[in-house]
Design an enzyme around this catalytic site. Structure first.
Site, PDB file in Angstrom:
ATOM      1  N   ASP A 305       0.853  -1.193   0.000  1.00  0.00           N
ATOM      2  CA  ASP A 305       0.000   0.000   0.000  1.00  0.00           C
ATOM      3  C   ASP A 305       0.896   1.253   0.000  1.00  0.00           C
ATOM      4  O   ASP A 305       0.592   2.246   0.670  1.00  0.00           O
ATOM      5  CB  ASP A 305      -0.969   0.003   1.191  1.00  0.00           C
ATOM      6  CG  ASP A 305      -2.089   1.017   1.007  1.00  0.00           C
ATOM      7  OD1 ASP A 305      -2.159   1.647  -0.059  1.00  0.00           O
ATOM      8  OD2 ASP A 305      -2.894   1.183   1.950  1.00  0.00           O
ATOM      9  N   HIS A 309       3.599  10.662   0.263  1.00  0.00           N
ATOM     10  CA  HIS A 309       3.045  11.996   0.514  1.00  0.00           C
ATOM     11  C   HIS A 309       4.188  12.976   0.737  1.00  0.00           C
ATOM     12  O   HIS A 309       5.251  12.610   1.239  1.00  0.00           O
ATOM     13  CB  HIS A 309       2.150  12.003   1.748  1.00  0.00           C
ATOM     14  CG  HIS A 309       0.853  11.303   1.550  1.00  0.00           C
ATOM     15  ND1 HIS A 309      -0.119  11.756   0.688  1.00  0.00           N
ATOM     16  CD2 HIS A 309       0.353  10.167   2.094  1.00  0.00           C
ATOM     17  CE1 HIS A 309      -1.158  10.932   0.710  1.00  0.00           C
ATOM     18  NE2 HIS A 309      -0.888   9.946   1.549  1.00  0.00           N
TER      19      HIS A 309
HETATM   20 ZN   LIG Z   1      -4.165   1.764  -1.166  1.00  0.00          ZN
END
Ligand SMILES: [Zn+2]
Length: 421
Positions: A305, A309
Protein backbone atom coordinates in the site's frame (compact mmCIF):
# COMPACT_ATOMS: atom_id res chain seq x y z
CA UNK A 1 24.80 -15.28 -25.07
CA UNK A 2 23.02 -14.65 -21.85
CA UNK A 3 23.48 -14.54 -18.11
CA UNK A 4 24.41 -17.30 -15.69
CA UNK A 5 23.59 -17.12 -11.98
CA UNK A 6 25.69 -19.60 -10.08
CA UNK A 7 25.39 -21.36 -6.72
CA UNK A 8 22.38 -19.52 -5.29
CA UNK A 9 19.72 -21.14 -3.16
CA UNK A 10 16.64 -21.16 -5.39
CA UNK A 11 13.44 -20.87 -3.37
CA UNK A 12 10.41 -21.27 -5.63
CA UNK A 13 7.51 -22.43 -3.44
CA UNK A 14 5.90 -25.67 -4.56
CA UNK A 15 8.56 -26.12 -7.21
CA UNK A 16 12.07 -26.22 -5.75
CA UNK A 17 14.30 -25.30 -2.84
CA UNK A 18 17.88 -26.21 -3.71
CA UNK A 19 21.27 -24.81 -4.62
CA UNK A 20 21.63 -24.66 -8.37
CA UNK A 21 22.58 -22.53 -11.38
CA UNK A 22 20.23 -20.65 -13.67
CA UNK A 23 20.99 -19.85 -17.30
CA UNK A 24 19.07 -16.97 -18.86
CA UNK A 25 18.88 -16.33 -22.57
CA UNK A 26 16.72 -13.96 -24.62
CA UNK A 27 14.83 -12.87 -21.52
CA UNK A 28 13.81 -16.39 -20.60
CA UNK A 29 15.05 -19.12 -18.30
CA UNK A 30 16.95 -21.52 -20.54
CA UNK A 31 18.28 -24.04 -18.02
CA UNK A 32 18.31 -24.81 -14.30
CA UNK A 33 20.96 -27.28 -13.17
CA UNK A 34 23.99 -27.52 -10.92
CA UNK A 35 27.38 -27.03 -12.55
CA UNK A 36 26.43 -25.17 -15.74
CA UNK A 37 29.83 -24.18 -17.22
CA UNK A 38 30.72 -20.49 -17.05
CA UNK A 39 31.41 -20.51 -20.76
CA UNK A 40 27.66 -20.90 -21.35
CA UNK A 41 27.05 -17.17 -20.78
CA UNK A 42 28.77 -13.85 -21.32
CA UNK A 43 27.74 -12.56 -17.88
CA UNK A 44 28.29 -14.73 -14.81
CA UNK A 45 26.92 -13.79 -11.39
CA UNK A 46 28.16 -15.58 -8.28
CA UNK A 47 25.14 -15.95 -5.98
CA UNK A 48 26.78 -18.04 -3.26
CA UNK A 49 25.02 -17.38 0.04
CA UNK A 50 22.18 -15.59 -1.74
CA UNK A 51 18.55 -16.59 -2.13
CA UNK A 52 17.04 -16.56 -5.61
CA UNK A 53 13.29 -16.22 -5.82
CA UNK A 54 10.62 -15.57 -8.45
CA UNK A 55 10.49 -11.79 -8.95
CA UNK A 56 8.60 -10.10 -6.13
CA UNK A 57 5.23 -8.53 -6.97
CA UNK A 58 3.68 -5.70 -4.97
CA UNK A 59 0.02 -5.82 -5.91
CA UNK A 60 -0.92 -2.57 -4.15
CA UNK A 61 1.01 0.64 -4.74
CA UNK A 62 0.08 4.27 -5.30
CA UNK A 63 2.26 5.98 -7.86
CA UNK A 64 0.90 9.50 -8.04
CA UNK A 65 1.20 10.06 -11.78
CA UNK A 66 -0.87 11.48 -13.39
CA UNK A 67 -1.73 14.36 -11.12
CA UNK A 68 0.59 14.49 -8.10
CA UNK A 69 4.06 13.99 -9.52
CA UNK A 70 5.55 15.96 -6.61
CA UNK A 71 4.81 12.89 -4.43
CA UNK A 72 5.88 10.16 -6.86
CA UNK A 73 6.13 9.57 -10.57
CA UNK A 74 5.81 6.26 -12.31
CA UNK A 75 9.55 6.41 -12.97
CA UNK A 76 10.53 7.19 -9.34
CA UNK A 77 8.05 4.60 -8.09
CA UNK A 78 9.60 1.98 -10.36
CA UNK A 79 13.05 2.89 -9.03
CA UNK A 80 11.83 2.48 -5.44
CA UNK A 81 10.27 -0.84 -6.45
CA UNK A 82 13.51 -2.10 -7.99
CA UNK A 83 15.47 -1.00 -4.93
CA UNK A 84 13.10 -3.04 -2.80
CA UNK A 85 13.45 -6.13 -5.00
CA UNK A 86 10.11 -5.87 -6.80
CA UNK A 87 10.03 -6.83 -10.45
CA UNK A 88 6.35 -5.93 -10.78
CA UNK A 89 3.84 -3.58 -9.17
CA UNK A 90 0.11 -2.93 -9.46
CA UNK A 91 -0.77 0.77 -9.43
CA UNK A 92 -4.02 1.84 -7.81
CA UNK A 93 -6.37 4.07 -9.80
CA UNK A 94 -6.83 7.07 -7.47
CA UNK A 95 -4.68 9.33 -9.62
CA UNK A 96 -5.81 12.66 -11.05
CA UNK A 97 -7.48 12.08 -13.42
CA UNK A 98 -8.69 8.77 -12.01
CA UNK A 99 -7.71 5.67 -13.98
CA UNK A 100 -11.29 4.95 -15.01
CA UNK A 101 -10.78 5.01 -18.78
CA UNK A 102 -8.49 3.55 -21.42
CA UNK A 103 -6.56 6.79 -22.00
CA UNK A 104 -5.29 6.92 -18.43
CA UNK A 105 -4.49 3.20 -18.40
CA UNK A 106 -2.49 3.59 -21.62
CA UNK A 107 -0.74 6.71 -20.29
CA UNK A 108 0.44 4.77 -17.21
CA UNK A 109 1.74 1.92 -19.37
CA UNK A 110 3.47 4.36 -21.70
CA UNK A 111 5.22 6.05 -18.77
CA UNK A 112 6.18 2.67 -17.35
CA UNK A 113 7.85 1.76 -20.65
CA UNK A 114 10.19 4.74 -20.21
CA UNK A 115 11.11 3.65 -16.67
CA UNK A 116 13.59 0.97 -15.57
CA UNK A 117 11.88 -2.21 -16.69
CA UNK A 118 9.84 -2.95 -13.56
CA UNK A 119 6.55 -4.34 -14.83
CA UNK A 120 3.65 -2.01 -14.09
CA UNK A 121 0.16 -3.47 -14.05
CA UNK A 122 -2.50 -0.76 -13.80
CA UNK A 123 -5.49 -1.44 -11.57
CA UNK A 124 -8.41 0.52 -13.00
CA UNK A 125 -11.39 1.91 -11.13
CA UNK A 126 -14.53 -0.09 -10.35
CA UNK A 127 -16.70 3.01 -10.71
CA UNK A 128 -16.37 6.23 -12.69
CA UNK A 129 -14.41 8.83 -10.75
CA UNK A 130 -14.32 6.38 -7.79
CA UNK A 131 -17.76 7.80 -7.00
CA UNK A 132 -19.51 4.49 -6.49
CA UNK A 133 -22.34 5.43 -8.84
CA UNK A 134 -21.73 3.97 -12.31
CA UNK A 135 -19.47 1.14 -13.41
CA UNK A 136 -16.58 1.82 -15.78
CA UNK A 137 -16.21 0.15 -19.19
CA UNK A 138 -14.38 -2.99 -18.08
CA UNK A 139 -13.89 -4.42 -21.56
CA UNK A 140 -12.22 -1.23 -22.75
CA UNK A 141 -10.04 -1.07 -19.61
CA UNK A 142 -8.99 -4.69 -19.97
CA UNK A 143 -8.08 -4.14 -23.59
CA UNK A 144 -6.02 -1.08 -22.64
CA UNK A 145 -4.02 -3.18 -20.16
CA UNK A 146 -5.81 -3.03 -16.80
CA UNK A 147 -5.12 -6.14 -14.75
CA UNK A 148 -7.70 -5.72 -11.95
CA UNK A 149 -10.31 -3.27 -10.65
CA UNK A 150 -10.54 -1.34 -7.39
CA UNK A 151 -11.91 1.92 -6.01
CA UNK A 152 -9.09 1.76 -3.46
CA UNK A 153 -9.00 4.73 -1.16
CA UNK A 154 -12.78 4.68 -1.22
CA UNK A 155 -15.23 1.90 -0.47
CA UNK A 156 -17.96 0.89 -2.90
CA UNK A 157 -20.85 1.75 -0.60
CA UNK A 158 -23.72 0.32 -2.63
CA UNK A 159 -23.95 -3.45 -2.24
CA UNK A 160 -25.96 -3.57 -5.44
CA UNK A 161 -23.22 -1.77 -7.40
CA UNK A 162 -20.58 -4.06 -5.86
CA UNK A 163 -22.57 -7.12 -6.92
CA UNK A 164 -22.88 -5.80 -10.48
CA UNK A 165 -19.18 -4.95 -10.50
CA UNK A 166 -18.24 -8.51 -9.49
CA UNK A 167 -20.48 -10.03 -12.16
CA UNK A 168 -19.45 -7.62 -14.93
CA UNK A 169 -15.72 -7.84 -14.10
CA UNK A 170 -15.81 -11.61 -13.92
CA UNK A 171 -16.93 -11.72 -17.55
CA UNK A 172 -13.62 -10.07 -18.48
CA UNK A 173 -11.49 -12.09 -16.06
CA UNK A 174 -10.68 -8.98 -14.03
CA UNK A 175 -10.34 -9.57 -10.26
CA UNK A 176 -11.95 -7.03 -7.91
CA UNK A 177 -9.83 -5.65 -5.06
CA UNK A 178 -12.02 -4.26 -2.31
CA UNK A 179 -11.16 -1.34 -0.03
CA UNK A 180 -13.24 -2.29 3.01
CA UNK A 181 -14.36 0.72 5.01
CA UNK A 182 -17.72 1.79 6.39
CA UNK A 183 -17.11 5.51 6.03
CA UNK A 184 -20.17 6.52 8.06
CA UNK A 185 -18.91 4.55 11.02
CA UNK A 186 -15.35 5.82 10.48
CA UNK A 187 -16.66 9.39 10.73
CA UNK A 188 -13.80 11.80 11.29
CA UNK A 189 -11.66 9.13 12.97
CA UNK A 190 -7.92 9.75 12.82
CA UNK A 191 -6.49 6.63 14.51
CA UNK A 192 -7.53 3.33 16.06
CA UNK A 193 -10.43 3.68 18.48
CA UNK A 194 -9.52 2.86 22.05
CA UNK A 195 -7.76 3.95 25.17
CA UNK A 196 -4.74 5.41 23.32
CA UNK A 197 -6.97 7.58 21.10
CA UNK A 198 -8.92 8.79 24.12
CA UNK A 199 -5.72 9.68 25.95
CA UNK A 200 -4.40 11.51 22.88
CA UNK A 201 -7.70 13.31 22.38
CA UNK A 202 -8.13 11.99 18.86
CA UNK A 203 -11.34 10.64 17.29
CA UNK A 204 -11.10 6.86 16.81
CA UNK A 205 -11.83 4.36 14.04
CA UNK A 206 -13.28 1.10 15.42
CA UNK A 207 -12.30 -2.28 13.99
CA UNK A 208 -15.87 -2.78 12.78
CA UNK A 209 -15.33 -0.05 10.15
CA UNK A 210 -13.28 -2.63 8.27
CA UNK A 211 -14.88 -5.94 9.22
CA UNK A 212 -18.45 -4.83 8.39
CA UNK A 213 -17.40 -4.36 4.78
CA UNK A 214 -15.21 -7.47 4.73
CA UNK A 215 -18.22 -9.50 5.85
CA UNK A 216 -20.44 -7.83 3.25
CA UNK A 217 -18.00 -8.56 0.45
CA UNK A 218 -17.67 -12.16 1.59
CA UNK A 219 -21.48 -12.37 1.43
CA UNK A 220 -21.44 -10.98 -2.12
CA UNK A 221 -18.74 -13.42 -3.13
CA UNK A 222 -20.82 -16.24 -1.66
CA UNK A 223 -23.91 -14.98 -3.46
CA UNK A 224 -22.24 -14.69 -6.85
CA UNK A 225 -19.57 -17.37 -6.55
CA UNK A 226 -17.11 -14.78 -7.87
CA UNK A 227 -13.72 -14.18 -6.21
CA UNK A 228 -13.12 -11.01 -4.23
CA UNK A 229 -9.74 -9.82 -2.93
CA UNK A 230 -9.72 -7.85 0.32
CA UNK A 231 -7.10 -5.07 0.49
CA UNK A 232 -4.94 -4.14 3.49
CA UNK A 233 -6.44 -6.28 6.28
CA UNK A 234 -5.72 -4.72 9.69
CA UNK A 235 -8.08 -6.23 12.26
CA UNK A 236 -8.56 -9.52 14.12
CA UNK A 237 -12.26 -9.53 13.17
CA UNK A 238 -11.43 -9.32 9.45
CA UNK A 239 -8.95 -12.20 9.78
CA UNK A 240 -11.58 -14.31 11.56
CA UNK A 241 -14.21 -13.56 8.91
CA UNK A 242 -11.85 -14.40 6.03
CA UNK A 243 -10.67 -17.60 7.73
CA UNK A 244 -14.26 -18.72 8.24
CA UNK A 245 -15.22 -17.82 4.64
CA UNK A 246 -12.29 -19.80 3.24
CA UNK A 247 -13.30 -22.81 5.33
CA UNK A 248 -16.73 -22.57 3.76
CA UNK A 249 -15.21 -22.55 0.28
CA UNK A 250 -15.98 -18.93 -0.59
CA UNK A 251 -13.40 -17.66 -3.12
CA UNK A 252 -12.09 -14.78 -1.02
CA UNK A 253 -8.41 -13.80 -0.90
CA UNK A 254 -6.73 -11.14 1.21
CA UNK A 255 -3.64 -9.06 1.67
CA UNK A 256 -2.06 -7.23 4.56
CA UNK A 257 0.80 -4.73 4.64
CA UNK A 258 4.11 -4.92 6.52
CA UNK A 259 3.07 -2.15 8.94
CA UNK A 260 0.08 -4.15 10.18
CA UNK A 261 2.22 -7.14 11.17
CA UNK A 262 5.08 -4.98 12.46
CA UNK A 263 3.56 -1.99 14.28
CA UNK A 264 0.68 -1.17 16.61
CA UNK A 265 -1.14 2.06 17.46
CA UNK A 266 1.72 2.78 19.86
CA UNK A 267 3.63 4.05 16.82
CA UNK A 268 1.34 7.08 16.62
CA UNK A 269 2.05 8.16 20.19
CA UNK A 270 3.78 11.57 20.13
CA UNK A 271 1.41 12.33 17.26
CA UNK A 272 3.77 10.77 14.75
CA UNK A 273 2.05 11.48 11.43
CA UNK A 274 4.45 9.11 9.65
CA UNK A 275 2.50 6.32 11.34
CA UNK A 276 -0.89 7.71 10.27
CA UNK A 277 -2.62 5.53 7.74
CA UNK A 278 -5.96 4.13 6.69
CA UNK A 279 -6.86 1.56 7.94
CA UNK A 280 -5.07 2.76 11.07
CA UNK A 281 -2.47 0.82 13.03
CA UNK A 282 -4.36 -1.34 15.51
CA UNK A 283 -3.66 -3.09 18.82
CA UNK A 284 -1.20 -5.85 19.69
CA UNK A 285 -4.08 -8.32 19.59
CA UNK A 286 -4.86 -7.32 16.01
CA UNK A 287 -1.20 -7.49 15.05
CA UNK A 288 -1.01 -11.03 16.40
CA UNK A 289 -4.20 -11.98 14.54
CA UNK A 290 -2.73 -10.68 11.28
CA UNK A 291 0.46 -12.68 11.88
CA UNK A 292 -1.58 -15.81 12.62
CA UNK A 293 -3.59 -15.13 9.47
CA UNK A 294 -0.37 -15.00 7.45
CA UNK A 295 0.95 -18.16 9.10
CA UNK A 296 -2.14 -20.30 8.43
CA UNK A 297 -2.81 -19.03 4.91
CA UNK A 298 -5.88 -16.94 5.74
CA UNK A 299 -3.99 -13.93 4.41
CA UNK A 300 -2.57 -14.75 0.98
CA UNK A 301 -0.50 -11.69 0.14
CA UNK A 302 1.86 -9.11 1.57
CA UNK A 303 1.44 -5.82 -0.34
CA UNK A 304 2.82 -2.47 0.73
CA UNK A 305 0.00 0.00 0.00
CA UNK A 306 2.98 2.26 -0.87
CA UNK A 307 1.45 5.71 -0.38
CA UNK A 308 3.90 8.58 -0.94
CA UNK A 309 3.04 12.00 0.51
CA UNK A 310 4.91 15.29 0.61
CA UNK A 311 6.43 16.32 3.93
CA UNK A 312 4.07 19.32 4.06
CA UNK A 313 1.09 16.98 4.03
CA UNK A 314 2.52 15.17 7.05
CA UNK A 315 3.93 18.10 9.04
CA UNK A 316 0.50 19.28 10.15
CA UNK A 317 -1.82 18.50 13.06
CA UNK A 318 -2.34 14.76 13.35
CA UNK A 319 -6.00 14.68 12.39
CA UNK A 320 -5.31 16.84 9.32
CA UNK A 321 -2.30 14.83 8.09
CA UNK A 322 -2.52 12.70 4.95
CA UNK A 323 -2.94 8.93 5.39
CA UNK A 324 -0.30 6.45 4.29
CA UNK A 325 3.37 5.56 4.26
CA UNK A 326 5.92 4.61 1.62
CA UNK A 327 6.66 0.89 1.71
CA UNK A 328 8.52 -0.44 -1.32
CA UNK A 329 12.02 -0.03 0.09
CA UNK A 330 11.28 -1.60 3.49
CA UNK A 331 8.81 -4.38 2.70
CA UNK A 332 11.26 -7.23 2.09
CA UNK A 333 13.30 -6.91 5.32
CA UNK A 334 10.10 -6.56 7.36
CA UNK A 335 8.82 -9.72 5.68
CA UNK A 336 12.11 -11.51 6.31
CA UNK A 337 11.67 -10.67 10.00
CA UNK A 338 8.60 -12.94 9.93
CA UNK A 339 10.88 -15.74 8.72
CA UNK A 340 13.42 -14.98 11.44
CA UNK A 341 10.62 -15.06 14.04
CA UNK A 342 9.21 -18.35 12.74
CA UNK A 343 5.86 -16.94 11.57
CA UNK A 344 6.58 -17.92 7.95
CA UNK A 345 9.09 -20.16 6.23
CA UNK A 346 11.19 -18.60 3.49
CA UNK A 347 8.98 -20.36 0.93
CA UNK A 348 5.91 -19.09 2.78
CA UNK A 349 7.17 -15.52 2.53
CA UNK A 350 7.85 -15.85 -1.19
CA UNK A 351 4.34 -17.22 -1.67
CA UNK A 352 2.93 -14.05 -0.09
CA UNK A 353 5.22 -11.71 -2.02
CA UNK A 354 5.27 -13.34 -5.45
CA UNK A 355 3.40 -16.59 -6.09
CA UNK A 356 0.02 -15.70 -4.57
CA UNK A 357 -0.27 -12.21 -6.05
CA UNK A 358 0.58 -13.73 -9.44
CA UNK A 359 -2.09 -16.40 -9.00
CA UNK A 360 -4.75 -13.87 -7.96
CA UNK A 361 -3.88 -11.61 -10.89
CA UNK A 362 -3.55 -14.41 -13.42
CA UNK A 363 0.16 -13.88 -14.12
CA UNK A 364 2.76 -16.49 -15.03
CA UNK A 365 5.30 -16.90 -12.24
CA UNK A 366 8.00 -19.26 -11.14
CA UNK A 367 11.58 -20.28 -11.82
CA UNK A 368 10.93 -22.77 -14.60
CA UNK A 369 12.60 -23.41 -17.93
CA UNK A 370 10.76 -21.40 -20.59
CA UNK A 371 9.33 -18.81 -18.18
CA UNK A 372 10.25 -15.12 -18.39
CA UNK A 373 13.40 -14.48 -16.37
CA UNK A 374 11.78 -12.38 -13.63
CA UNK A 375 13.97 -13.03 -10.63
CA UNK A 376 14.93 -11.34 -7.35
CA UNK A 377 18.27 -12.13 -5.71
CA UNK A 378 18.25 -11.61 -1.93
CA UNK A 379 21.15 -11.32 0.48
CA UNK A 380 19.48 -12.66 3.65
CA UNK A 381 22.37 -11.64 5.92
CA UNK A 382 22.84 -8.01 4.90
CA UNK A 383 22.30 -5.85 7.98
CA UNK A 384 21.47 -2.25 7.18
CA UNK A 385 19.78 0.80 8.61
CA UNK A 386 16.69 2.26 6.96
CA UNK A 387 17.52 5.81 5.91
CA UNK A 388 14.63 7.72 4.40
CA UNK A 389 17.06 10.27 2.93
CA UNK A 390 18.43 7.54 0.67
CA UNK A 391 15.05 6.43 -0.66
CA UNK A 392 14.60 6.44 -4.41
CA UNK A 393 10.94 7.28 -3.87
CA UNK A 394 10.25 11.01 -4.14
CA UNK A 395 8.60 10.87 -0.71
CA UNK A 396 10.01 10.22 2.74
CA UNK A 397 6.97 9.32 4.86
CA UNK A 398 8.06 6.20 6.72
CA UNK A 399 7.81 5.17 10.38
CA UNK A 400 10.81 2.86 9.90
CA UNK A 401 13.53 5.52 9.53
CA UNK A 402 16.53 4.51 11.63
CA UNK A 403 15.46 0.89 12.07
CA UNK A 404 18.19 -1.70 11.80
CA UNK A 405 16.96 -4.50 9.55
CA UNK A 406 18.35 -7.71 8.08
CA UNK A 407 18.03 -8.86 4.49
CA UNK A 408 18.08 -6.96 1.24
CA UNK A 409 17.44 -7.49 -2.42
CA UNK A 410 20.77 -7.12 -4.21
CA UNK A 411 19.76 -7.81 -7.79
CA UNK A 412 16.52 -7.97 -9.67
CA UNK A 413 16.08 -9.30 -13.15
CA UNK A 414 13.14 -8.48 -15.40
CA UNK A 415 12.80 -10.31 -18.70
CA UNK A 416 16.49 -11.15 -18.47
CA UNK A 417 17.70 -7.57 -17.86
CA UNK A 418 19.38 -7.11 -14.53
CA UNK A 419 19.32 -4.09 -12.22
CA UNK A 420 21.34 -3.66 -9.05
CA UNK A 421 19.08 -2.89 -6.10
ZN1 LIG B 1 -4.17 1.76 -1.17
Amino acid sequence: MGMLIKNGRIVDPGNMDCISDILIENGKIKDIAPGIPETAAEKVIDASGKIIVPGLIDMHVHFREPGQEYKETIESGCQAAARGGFTAVCTMPNTDPVNDNAQVTKFILEKAKQANGVKVYPVAAISRGLEGKTLCEYGELKQAGAIALSDDGRPVISSQLMRRALEYANGFGLPIISHCEDIDLAGNGAMNEGETATRMGLPGIPNAVESIMVIRDIALSELTGIPVHIAHVSTAESVHAIRDAKKRGIPVTAETAPHYFTLTEKAVENYNTNAKMNPPLRTEQDRQAVRNGLADGTIDVIATDHAPHHVLEKEVEFDKAANGIVGLETSLPLGLKLVEEGVLTMAGLIEKMSINPARILGLERGIKVGNAADITVIDPDAVWTVNKDEFLSVSRNTPFHGWEVRGKAVLMIVDGSSHEC
